[in-house]
Design a protein around this motif. Structure first.
Motif, PDB file in Angstrom:
ATOM      1  N   PRO A   4      -1.890  -1.893  22.388  1.00 48.48           N
ATOM      2  CA  PRO A   4      -1.901  -2.040  20.927  1.00 48.48           C
ATOM      3  C   PRO A   4      -1.989  -0.672  20.266  1.00 48.48           C
ATOM      4  O   PRO A   4      -2.595   0.266  20.791  1.00 48.48           O
ATOM      5  CB  PRO A   4      -3.145  -2.867  20.652  1.00 48.48           C
ATOM      6  N   SER A   5      -1.376  -0.580  19.079  1.00 47.65           N
ATOM      7  CA  SER A   5      -1.379   0.701  18.380  1.00 47.65           C
ATOM      8  C   SER A   5      -2.765   1.039  17.829  1.00 47.65           C
ATOM      9  O   SER A   5      -3.160   2.194  17.778  1.00 47.65           O
ATOM     10  CB  SER A   5      -0.352   0.685  17.249  1.00 47.65           C
ATOM     11  N   ARG A   6      -3.500   0.022  17.395  1.00 44.41           N
ATOM     12  CA  ARG A   6      -4.863   0.231  16.897  1.00 44.41           C
ATOM     13  C   ARG A   6      -5.844  -0.436  17.844  1.00 44.41           C
ATOM     14  O   ARG A   6      -5.577  -1.529  18.316  1.00 44.41           O
ATOM     15  CB  ARG A   6      -5.023  -0.394  15.507  1.00 44.41           C
ATOM     16  N   PRO A   7      -6.973   0.184  18.077  1.00 46.83           N
ATOM     17  CA  PRO A   7      -7.960  -0.480  18.936  1.00 46.83           C
ATOM     18  C   PRO A   7      -8.493  -1.733  18.249  1.00 46.83           C
ATOM     19  O   PRO A   7      -8.732  -1.749  17.045  1.00 46.83           O
ATOM     20  CB  PRO A   7      -9.052   0.558  19.133  1.00 46.83           C
ATOM     21  N   GLU A   8      -8.685  -2.775  19.032  1.00 49.70           N
ATOM     22  CA  GLU A   8      -9.220  -4.016  18.485  1.00 49.70           C
ATOM     23  C   GLU A   8     -10.717  -3.853  18.252  1.00 49.70           C
ATOM     24  O   GLU A   8     -11.403  -3.214  19.030  1.00 49.70           O
ATOM     25  CB  GLU A   8      -8.980  -5.158  19.464  1.00 49.70           C
ATOM     26  N   PRO A   9     -11.215  -4.426  17.160  1.00 52.67           N
ATOM     27  CA  PRO A   9     -12.667  -4.319  16.933  1.00 52.67           C
ATOM     28  C   PRO A   9     -13.416  -5.083  18.013  1.00 52.67           C
ATOM     29  O   PRO A   9     -12.995  -6.142  18.455  1.00 52.67           O
ATOM     30  CB  PRO A   9     -12.862  -4.968  15.556  1.00 52.67           C
ATOM     31  N   GLY A  10     -14.532  -4.507  18.428  1.00 51.87           N
ATOM     32  CA  GLY A  10     -15.350  -5.119  19.467  1.00 51.87           C
ATOM     33  C   GLY A  10     -16.097  -6.326  18.921  1.00 51.87           C
ATOM     34  O   GLY A  10     -16.035  -6.632  17.725  1.00 51.87           O
ATOM     35  N   PRO A  11     -16.797  -7.020  19.775  1.00 57.37           N
ATOM     36  CA  PRO A  11     -17.557  -8.178  19.292  1.00 57.37           C
ATOM     37  C   PRO A  11     -18.664  -7.724  18.343  1.00 57.37           C
ATOM     38  O   PRO A  11     -19.286  -6.687  18.531  1.00 57.37           O
ATOM     39  CB  PRO A  11     -18.137  -8.781  20.562  1.00 57.37           C
ATOM     40  N   LYS A  12     -18.883  -8.520  17.319  1.00 58.47           N
ATOM     41  CA  LYS A  12     -19.914  -8.175  16.327  1.00 58.47           C
ATOM     42  C   LYS A  12     -21.290  -8.439  16.908  1.00 58.47           C
ATOM     43  O   LYS A  12     -21.503  -9.412  17.613  1.00 58.47           O
ATOM     44  CB  LYS A  12     -19.721  -9.003  15.058  1.00 58.47           C
ATOM     45  N   ARG A  13     -22.219  -7.582  16.577  1.00 57.15           N
ATOM     46  CA  ARG A  13     -23.603  -7.780  17.009  1.00 57.15           C
ATOM     47  C   ARG A  13     -24.275  -8.747  16.064  1.00 57.15           C
ATOM     48  O   ARG A  13     -24.165  -8.627  14.849  1.00 57.15           O
ATOM     49  CB  ARG A  13     -24.366  -6.462  17.010  1.00 57.15           C
ATOM     50  N   GLU A  14     -24.975  -9.690  16.643  1.00 63.40           N
ATOM     51  CA  GLU A  14     -25.684 -10.661  15.824  1.00 63.40           C
ATOM     52  C   GLU A  14     -27.050 -10.105  15.433  1.00 63.40           C
ATOM     53  O   GLU A  14     -27.672  -9.362  16.183  1.00 63.40           O
ATOM     54  CB  GLU A  14     -25.860 -11.964  16.590  1.00 63.40           C
ATOM     55  N   ALA A  15     -27.485 -10.489  14.252  1.00 64.31           N
ATOM     56  CA  ALA A  15     -28.808 -10.068  13.790  1.00 64.31           C
ATOM     57  C   ALA A  15     -29.861 -10.771  14.646  1.00 64.31           C
ATOM     58  O   ALA A  15     -29.648 -11.871  15.134  1.00 64.31           O
ATOM     59  CB  ALA A  15     -28.989 -10.444  12.321  1.00 64.31           C
ATOM     60  N   PRO A  16     -30.998 -10.132  14.858  1.00 58.74           N
ATOM     61  CA  PRO A  16     -32.054 -10.786  15.633  1.00 58.74           C
ATOM     62  C   PRO A  16     -32.453 -12.107  14.979  1.00 58.74           C
ATOM     63  O   PRO A  16     -32.560 -12.207  13.765  1.00 58.74           O
ATOM     64  CB  PRO A  16     -33.214  -9.800  15.598  1.00 58.74           C
ATOM     65  N   LYS A  17     -32.665 -13.094  15.809  1.00 61.22           N
ATOM     66  CA  LYS A  17     -33.009 -14.412  15.287  1.00 61.22           C
ATOM     67  C   LYS A  17     -34.473 -14.465  14.882  1.00 61.22           C
ATOM     68  O   LYS A  17     -35.331 -13.853  15.504  1.00 61.22           O
ATOM     69  CB  LYS A  17     -32.736 -15.474  16.342  1.00 61.22           C
TER      70      LYS A  17
END
Length: 84
Positions: free
Chosen positions: A24-37
């Motif tokens: 891919p020409s642009r890197p894909e965004p990584g998985p989002k970090r979830e806020a602490p529960k």
């Protein structure tokens, strides 16, 4: 010999084009970090009885002069001992 060189150059061009398509020409965004529960709705603070050390939920503990108590009898015994 010139045909072999031409074939090698064409193979190199197709190889490079194939790599560009696969990447891919642009890197894909990584998985989002979830806020602490937050603690579960049923979670409660626990305190120890000042008389016997029994751990009870804060909602069930009886407040007294020396801290929290598991029963009225322990609160009374602790307060009677501290007065004298």
């Amino acid at each position: 010999m010139k045909y072999l060189l031409l074939i090698l150059v064409l193979a190199l061009v197709f190889f490079v084009l194939g790599l560009k398509r696969a990447r891919p020409s642009r890197p894909e965004p990584g998985p989002k970090r979830e806020a602490p529960k937050a603690p579960a709705a049923g979670a409660q603070d626990i305190v120890a009885c000042a008389e016997c050390g029994l751990h009870v939920p804060l909602a069930d503990a009886l407040p007294g002069l020396g801290g929290h108590f598991c029963s009225a009898a322990h609160r009374h015994a602790f307060e009677a001992r501290s007065r004298s």
